[in-house]
Design a protein around this motif. Structure first.
Motif, short mmCIF file in Angstrom:
data_model
loop_
_atom_site.label_atom_id
_atom_site.label_comp_id
_atom_site.label_asym_id
_atom_site.label_seq_id
_atom_site.Cartn_x
_atom_site.Cartn_y
_atom_site.Cartn_z
N GLU A 90 0.83 -1.21 0.00
CA GLU A 90 0.00 0.00 0.00
C GLU A 90 0.87 1.26 0.00
OE1 GLU A 90 -4.18 -1.14 2.24
OE2 GLU A 90 -2.42 -0.87 3.47
N VAL A 91 1.93 1.23 0.80
CA VAL A 91 2.79 2.41 0.88
C VAL A 91 3.50 2.64 -0.46
CG1 VAL A 91 4.82 3.39 2.00
CG2 VAL A 91 3.15 2.15 3.35
N VAL A 92 4.06 1.58 -1.04
CA VAL A 92 4.81 1.74 -2.29
C VAL A 92 3.89 2.23 -3.41
CG1 VAL A 92 6.16 0.57 -4.05
CG2 VAL A 92 6.53 0.04 -1.64
N LEU A 93 2.71 1.62 -3.50
CA LEU A 93 1.78 2.02 -4.56
C LEU A 93 1.38 3.48 -4.47
CD1 LEU A 93 -0.72 -0.94 -5.07
CD2 LEU A 93 0.58 0.23 -6.84
N SER A 94 1.35 4.02 -3.25
CA SER A 94 0.89 5.41 -3.11
C SER A 94 1.85 6.37 -3.81
CB SER A 94 0.72 5.78 -1.64
OG SER A 94 1.96 5.89 -1.00
N GLY A 95 3.05 5.90 -4.16
CA GLY A 95 3.95 6.75 -4.94
C GLY A 95 3.50 6.93 -6.38
N CYS A 96 2.60 6.08 -6.84
CA CYS A 96 2.17 6.13 -8.24
C CYS A 96 1.09 7.17 -8.49
CB CYS A 96 1.63 4.78 -8.69
SG CYS A 96 2.85 3.47 -8.70
N GLU A 109 -0.12 -1.04 -14.99
CA GLU A 109 1.25 -0.53 -15.07
C GLU A 109 1.76 -0.06 -13.70
OE1 GLU A 109 -0.27 2.04 -18.26
OE2 GLU A 109 -1.07 0.01 -18.14
N ASP A 110 0.86 0.60 -12.96
CA ASP A 110 1.24 1.05 -11.62
C ASP A 110 1.73 -0.13 -10.79
OD1 ASP A 110 0.52 3.64 -12.16
OD2 ASP A 110 -1.52 3.39 -11.41
N LYS A 111 0.94 -1.22 -10.85
CA LYS A 111 1.28 -2.37 -10.01
C LYS A 111 2.58 -3.00 -10.47
CE LYS A 111 -3.41 -3.15 -8.56
NZ LYS A 111 -4.68 -3.62 -9.07
N GLU A 112 2.78 -3.03 -11.80
CA GLU A 112 4.03 -3.60 -12.29
C GLU A 112 5.23 -2.75 -11.90
OE1 GLU A 112 3.16 -4.27 -16.39
OE2 GLU A 112 2.00 -6.04 -15.84
N LYS A 113 5.02 -1.45 -11.98
CA LYS A 113 6.09 -0.53 -11.61
C LYS A 113 6.45 -0.69 -10.13
CE LYS A 113 7.21 4.25 -12.39
NZ LYS A 113 6.61 5.53 -12.75
N ALA A 114 5.42 -0.77 -9.31
CA ALA A 114 5.65 -0.96 -7.87
C ALA A 114 6.42 -2.26 -7.65
CB ALA A 114 4.32 -0.99 -7.13
N LYS A 115 6.02 -3.30 -8.37
CA LYS A 115 6.69 -4.59 -8.22
C LYS A 115 8.17 -4.48 -8.62
CE LYS A 115 6.56 -9.41 -9.52
NZ LYS A 115 6.27 -10.36 -10.57
N ALA A 116 8.41 -3.85 -9.77
CA ALA A 116 9.78 -3.73 -10.26
C ALA A 116 10.65 -2.98 -9.23
CB ALA A 116 9.79 -2.98 -11.59
#
Ligand code: ADP
Ligand code: MG
Lengths: 237, 271
Positions: A90-96, A109-116
């Motif tokens: 949740e914290v990492v995704l909030s950067g998107c 894409e957001d989720k993939e970016k967070a994962k990467a």
């Protein structure tokens, strides 16, 4: 043109001047360390760069197509986050969030970016864990991953190693250097540890009560200010 | 027992109370999570006193209560949410300042005009059973709007709650979401006052969030758990008040307390 150019900047709180007539620039791919004693205005300058605080004089120009919302930021930790219930994901995704002004949900894409970014920082296996239960070092990695979701160009960090244990500190600097060298991310870091700053950065901005030094690390080591604060510290790689 | 329950809901006023009550509880619960985490727990309490002041003015000048109270509470919420950052006055002191001033104005107006009429009494101590059909319709529309807006802004509200500076620095329109939040809070408080009374409304906001946080570890599950808790405690509280003939608001708070203790112990065990 440089990524960020500051011309004759001044900052003040209610007429109390904190920074006066400061000029410097940061080019793409550089690593700048901002050092200086407490109260010399490092955090204030950060806020200025993030457009959270208006300079009383002077201007901040951005170049190379950098938009104000493309700066990743690692703030000093706020006390209310100590018991905040949030998973790492949740914290990492909030950067998107900055890229979409309206869509209410995260895209694929957001989720993939967070994962990467989480994989890059070695926290993907912690994605479901609770942020507040992590150690200081992992917390900083989570915030770094969040910042990388907001930008692929430039990171601003405000005393990121405060409260970390020595091993985590070395680890953190290593990670930052890798992001800078391998991924070409411009780094501006506030630090109170001058010796470490000199090892990490290629440029130094040293703020004092009434003046400042700005130049490359090599120039800084030879300067009077550098000599005084480094206290005969020589072997710099 | 079952027959009693069926009988309870055969009264239209009970069904109305249940529908509005659950909707308002759900709104209060989701907003409560943000308020508790941002250390604004007392804002609900302060705003309800502002609401009381506004209602007293509305009663004195024969204005429809909700149409005056909602905008006034909205403005107060906006000011209180802002005040914490560039504060010469500390946030908690500001809340106390607002709430006592509004209460004093309300009391002055009440004593200078008609005195405590029935309507005002309902808002002070809560009387969900006295809601008119018009009240119910407006409440349903407004609470549904609050819930829909919350879902649409969920991720942004999370970001702003977790780290306002970061959100602002990366271009999230913090001001806008703060305004949205103040608006949602204002509606919820004013509607909630009708059922809980100005004295107890903040319990609807604080209890579900605090209880859920004893055991839930991430934001989404805290929200979902608070929603369930809010719904269950309202229903149980309403039933309790029906069978024991006790005031609805107080009965709900008692149920909330029991849940809180239960979760508190469960959270301790979990470690
Ligand atoms: N919000 C504020 N209001 C008034 N003065 C402030 C505020 N923030 C910082 N200052 C003052 O500005 C000066 C610089 O602060 P800061 O930028 O935080 O320094 P540093 O980060 O280098 O320790 C200090 O003297 C501090 O007291
Ligand atoms: Mg600082």
């Amino acid at each position: 043109m440089a990524l960020i150019t500051c011309k004759n900047l001044s900052f003040a709180y209610e007429n109390q001047l904190v920074i006066d007539n400061l000029s410097f620039e940061v080019k793409t791919g550089e690593y700048l360390c901002i050092v200086g004693e407490n109260g010399t205005g490092k955090t204030t300058l950060m806020k200025g760069l993030l457009a959270l605080k208006k300079p009383t004089k002077g201007e901040i120009l951005t170049g190379d197509g950098l938009r104000a919302d493309q700066i990743g930021y690692l703030p000093q930790q706020t006390p209310s986050q100590k018991d905040f219930p949030a998973s790492v994901m949740e914290v990492v995704l909030s950067g998107c969030l900055n890229k979409k002004s309206f869509s209410p949900f995260y895209s694929k894409e957001d989720k993939e970016k967070a994962k990467a970014n989480m994989e890059l920082l070695g926290i993907w296996d912690k994605k479901k864990e609770c942020y507040k239960d992590l150690s200081g070092g992992y917390k900083q990695r989570v915030l770094l991953a969040r910042a990388l979701c907001a930008t692929s160009k430039m990171l601003l960090l405000d005393e990121p190693t405060t409260g970390l244990d020595p091993v985590a500190i070395i680890d953190f600097y290593e990670t930052l250097r890798e992001l800078n060298r391998k991924h070409g991310i411009t780094v501006i870091m506030v630090s109170h540890d001058i010796k470490e700053a000199v090892k990490q950065a290629d440029h130094v901005l040293h703020l004092t009560q009434d003046s400042y030094f700005f130049g490359t690390t090599k120039e800084y080591i030879k300067s009077n200010l550098g000599k005084e604060f480094l206290g005969g510290y020589e072997n710099v790689g | 027992m079952w027959d009693d329950l069926i009988q309870m809901f055969s009264y239209p006023f009970m069904t109305r109370a249940l529908i509005v009550g659950i909707l308002v509880s759900l709104c209060a619960a989701v907003l409560g999570v943000t308020l508790v985490l941002k250390r604004y727990s007392m804002i609900g309490d302060g705003l309800s006193h502002v609401g009381f002041g506004a209602l007293a003015v509305a009663a004195a000048f024969h204005i429809a209560p909700l149409y005056l109270a909602i905008p006034v509470v909205f403005v107060a919420a906006l000011v209180l949410l802002r005040i914490s950052e560039n504060s010469k006055i500390k946030g908690d002191a500001a809340i106390a300042l607002f709430s006592t001033s509004a209460l004093a104005i309300g009391v002055m107006i009440v004593s200078m005009t008609s005195g405590m009429n029935a309507d005002l009494n309902n808002y002070m101590f809560g009387s969900i059973l006295a809601m008119s059909e018009e009240d119910v319709r407006l409440s349903v529309i407004l609470t549904l709007a609050v819930l829909v807006l919350y879902v649409l802004f969920y991720h942004k509200i999370f970001a702003v709650t977790f780290d306002e500076t970061f959100a602002k620095a990366t271009g999230v329109k913090v001001e806008l979401y703060r305004t949205v939040l103040a608006f949602l809070i204002a509606i919820t408080i004013v509607l909630g006052m009708r059922m809980m009374g100005a004295l107890l409304i903040s319990s609807l906001i604080i209890f579900p969030a605090l209880t859920a946080m004893r055991v839930c570890k991430d934001f989404k599950s805290v929200i979902i758990c608070s929603l369930i808790l809010a719904m269950v405690s309202f229903t149980l509280g309403l039933a309790l008040s029906y069978f024991l003939a006790t005031p609805t608001g107080a009965s709900i708070v008692v149920v909330d307390m029991v849940f809180f203790l239960f979760f508190f112990i469960a959270g301790r065990k979990q470690g």
